[in-house]
Design an enzyme around this catalytic site. Sequence first.
Site, short mmCIF file in Angstrom:
data_model
loop_
_atom_site.label_atom_id
_atom_site.label_comp_id
_atom_site.label_asym_id
_atom_site.label_seq_id
_atom_site.Cartn_x
_atom_site.Cartn_y
_atom_site.Cartn_z
N ARG A 275 0.81 -1.22 0.00
CA ARG A 275 0.00 0.00 0.00
C ARG A 275 0.84 1.27 0.00
O ARG A 275 0.36 2.34 -0.36
CB ARG A 275 -0.96 0.01 1.19
CG ARG A 275 -0.30 0.10 2.55
CD ARG A 275 -1.34 0.14 3.67
NE ARG A 275 -0.73 0.19 4.98
CZ ARG A 275 -0.37 -0.87 5.68
NH1 ARG A 275 -0.56 -2.08 5.17
NH2 ARG A 275 0.19 -0.75 6.87
N CYS B 293 13.20 -2.09 23.36
CA CYS B 293 13.53 -0.71 23.75
C CYS B 293 13.71 -0.57 25.26
O CYS B 293 14.65 0.09 25.73
CB CYS B 293 12.46 0.25 23.25
SG CYS B 293 10.77 -0.24 23.66
N GLN C 188 6.04 3.55 29.88
CA GLN C 188 6.34 3.48 28.46
C GLN C 188 5.44 4.37 27.60
O GLN C 188 4.22 4.39 27.77
CB GLN C 188 6.31 2.03 27.99
CG GLN C 188 7.37 1.20 28.68
CD GLN C 188 7.45 -0.24 28.21
OE1 GLN C 188 7.61 -1.14 29.03
NE2 GLN C 188 7.34 -0.48 26.92
N HIS D 76 10.76 6.54 26.93
CA HIS D 76 10.35 5.72 28.08
C HIS D 76 11.09 6.16 29.34
O HIS D 76 12.21 6.68 29.27
CB HIS D 76 10.68 4.25 27.83
CG HIS D 76 9.89 3.60 26.74
ND1 HIS D 76 8.78 4.18 26.16
CD2 HIS D 76 10.04 2.39 26.13
CE1 HIS D 76 8.29 3.35 25.24
NE2 HIS D 76 9.04 2.27 25.21
#
Length: 381
Positions: A79, A176, A203, A289
């Site tokens: 797409r 992360c 987070q 975070h």
Amino acid sequence: MHASAFVHRNYLYHPPIFSSCRRVCFASCLRSTIRMSLKEDGPSVAVVGVTGAVGQEFLQVLSDRDFPYRSVRMLASRRSAGHHLSFEGREYEIEELVPESFDGVDIALFSAGGSVSRDLAPVAVQRGAFVVDNSSAFRMDPRVPLVIPEVNPDAMAHISLRKRGKEGAIIANPNCSTIICLMAATPLHRHAKVVRMVVSTYQAASGAGAAAMEELKLQTSEVLDGKQPTCKIFKQQYAFNLFSHNAPILSNGYNEEEMKLVKETRKIWDDLSVKVTATCIRVPVMRAHAESINLQFEKPLDEDTARQILEEAAGLVVIDDRSSNLFPTPLEVSNKDDVAVGRIRQDLSQEGNHGLDIFVCGDQIRKGAALNAVQIAEKLL
């Protein structure tokens, strides 16, 4: 200035920058001068998932760090194919991601989700590419290095463009939260050996991707206008709220995000004996975070020594001004490379300086994802 009041003077706040548009121009980046990285003897690079938040940050970091390349291939889903974006003053057409996309590619930066990585990362390797994968697909594979360059670079010492044969290899980017945590915990672990670590994370929306960031903005506006919030990404209101991380809950009561911290820490530190427990919470912050970390050590470690160790560690900045109650915040670290650490204090519940509490903040999209991946790519050169 006393160490307990240390604040990094050059660590100034800049508001976060993010664009979700299809046509992204990186010519106007955070730096006032763009350094052109196009070099004939550089590797060919592919960015997989280029239209996502981390994919866009890949490009920003490649430019910021003057990463050498002779070509860049922009890859995404069907797409997005045919759309265009600008990078370092050149126009690129986004290509549909197919197996043939990796023909002639030296380094492929993946951030398109675990299913895409599982399907196409091995294909890229068979075609000679070195894959740096940001998903969880290969992190716990014993054959795949899980690397934070400042923490365990030796894990990938046997892998480089100079040493490759017919096939490439996969190097996994940690989660992360793990990256941000271990950037601060590892220098202390090297000095006094962590035997137990308790982590509570806060987070940001960025961890759930561009759509979650957009929904947080939309919900904030809706709630302030007295409207019912749109809840498509998460099942409950995110704006002005917080809740347990949206990762699936496992049979042991932990969610997948929490178990990533447990398992990845042990693999990165190469220590199955270290005890790790975590509670992961989603908070209404756009990006970056925060984590509260409690450490128990085998050897004594006083807070002044710990502060000095953290001040000298690569990739860290100390923000720890008790007199002004000034400590790391997500806004402070947004769009920054370094992880900020503060609230450095002795754990009063443990005897003999065997415990320490710290608070860390790190940009989830940058050091928690794109920057760490590009640093791994640099070690391949």
